[in-house]
Write a protein that holds these residues in place. Sequence first.
Motif, PDB file in Angstrom:
ATOM      1  N   GLY A  97     -10.509   2.469  -0.370  1.00 52.48           N
ATOM      2  CA  GLY A  97     -10.312   3.238  -1.607  1.00 52.48           C
ATOM      3  C   GLY A  97      -9.793   4.613  -1.258  1.00 52.48           C
ATOM      4  O   GLY A  97     -10.565   5.486  -0.861  1.00 52.48           O
ATOM      5  N   ALA A 126     -11.980   3.969  -6.912  1.00 50.00           N
ATOM      6  CA  ALA A 126     -11.366   4.749  -5.824  1.00 50.00           C
ATOM      7  C   ALA A 126     -10.069   4.118  -5.318  1.00 50.00           C
ATOM      8  O   ALA A 126      -9.407   4.673  -4.449  1.00 50.00           O
ATOM      9  N   ILE A 127      -9.710   2.955  -5.857  1.00 52.92           N
ATOM     10  CA  ILE A 127      -8.534   2.236  -5.351  1.00 52.92           C
ATOM     11  C   ILE A 127      -7.264   2.770  -5.989  1.00 52.92           C
ATOM     12  O   ILE A 127      -7.104   2.707  -7.215  1.00 52.92           O
ATOM     13  N   LEU A 148     -10.193  -0.547   4.880  1.00 53.64           N
ATOM     14  CA  LEU A 148      -9.187  -1.435   4.295  1.00 53.64           C
ATOM     15  C   LEU A 148      -8.306  -0.510   3.451  1.00 53.64           C
ATOM     16  O   LEU A 148      -8.776   0.119   2.506  1.00 53.64           O
ATOM     17  N   GLU A 172      -8.503  -6.595  -7.272  1.00 47.54           N
ATOM     18  CA  GLU A 172      -7.319  -6.885  -8.097  1.00 47.54           C
ATOM     19  C   GLU A 172      -7.242  -8.370  -8.402  1.00 47.54           C
ATOM     20  O   GLU A 172      -6.815  -8.770  -9.493  1.00 47.54           O
ATOM     21  N   GLU A 232     -15.232  -1.657  -1.475  1.00 43.93           N
ATOM     22  CA  GLU A 232     -14.154  -0.932  -2.157  1.00 43.93           C
ATOM     23  C   GLU A 232     -14.573  -0.612  -3.587  1.00 43.93           C
ATOM     24  O   GLU A 232     -14.460  -1.463  -4.477  1.00 43.93           O
ATOM     25  N   ASN A 248      -3.703  -3.331   3.742  1.00 48.32           N
ATOM     26  CA  ASN A 248      -3.477  -4.327   2.683  1.00 48.32           C
ATOM     27  C   ASN A 248      -2.189  -3.919   1.978  1.00 48.32           C
ATOM     28  O   ASN A 248      -2.187  -2.975   1.199  1.00 48.32           O
ATOM     29  N   HIS A 302     -10.539  -9.606  -3.368  1.00 49.25           N
ATOM     30  CA  HIS A 302     -10.122  -8.229  -3.673  1.00 49.25           C
ATOM     31  C   HIS A 302     -10.300  -7.977  -5.173  1.00 49.25           C
ATOM     32  O   HIS A 302     -10.087  -8.877  -5.988  1.00 49.25           O
TER      33      HIS A 302
END
Length: 250
Positions: free
Chosen positions: A211, A170-171, A231, A96, A166, A9, A94
Amino acid sequence: MRTPIIAGNWKMFKTVPEAKTFIEEVKGKAEVDGVESVICAPFTNLPALVEAAKGTSIKIGAQNLHFEDNGAYTGEISGEMLKDLGVDYVIIGHSERRAYFAETDETVNKKMHAAFRHGLTPIVCVGEKLEEREAGQTKDVCKVQTEAAFKGLSAEQAAQAVIAYEPIWAIGTGKSSTAQDANEVISYIRELVKGLYGEDVASKVRIQYGGSVKPENVTEYMGQSDIDGALVGGASLQPASYIQLVQGAK
Ligand SMILES: O=C(CO)COP(=O)(O)O
């Protein structure tokens, strides 16, 4: 047997020349038999990426779509437009987008339907915030998000979908979930799919972890019983690192 899937991504990174160079550099290397390799890029890069990836096994994905096919929606891109470009995958929901662009469980579900209407494979993201994890609500959050995302989808569609677990904390933080913890939540998500569609669909749906995945930890995640891929944000931006991620997923 589920085919492992590594998806990069890119978020809001890379110009068209940078995207083309990336494909030139990973060609033949981020292509491993038995592993699916997908690059999810900004809309502006998609035509160039589809062209550059022709003749390779690398698939191209978008990071969002609108749930309508066309209409007065300034600034939006539809599933029909993505399919027309030769895009195969689309990330939906997602964290975000949920946090900064008012994505809701309802719009996520509408976008899932839009993706399938146009023959795109959705990668639908679910996952808890840090405070939800600390309050012991991880599974509850995943349940609400997963069940909402799949509402009204047929068993055939559900079996083709990809889910990305996710955990938001952790991202991009370098703080990855342990492989065992991620596997526990992902097994639970598979149980949810089983509850909705039965054993056959649950055994086919692919569930990724996302993540802070890196070349150094991808193999550990892939070694877990229920984790079918990753991802990956930051570590998917450099060709060398992306190649190692795909090769490490075998
Ligand atoms: O958000 C992510 C992928 O969608 C994860 O990002 P990082 O790999 O940079 O933590």
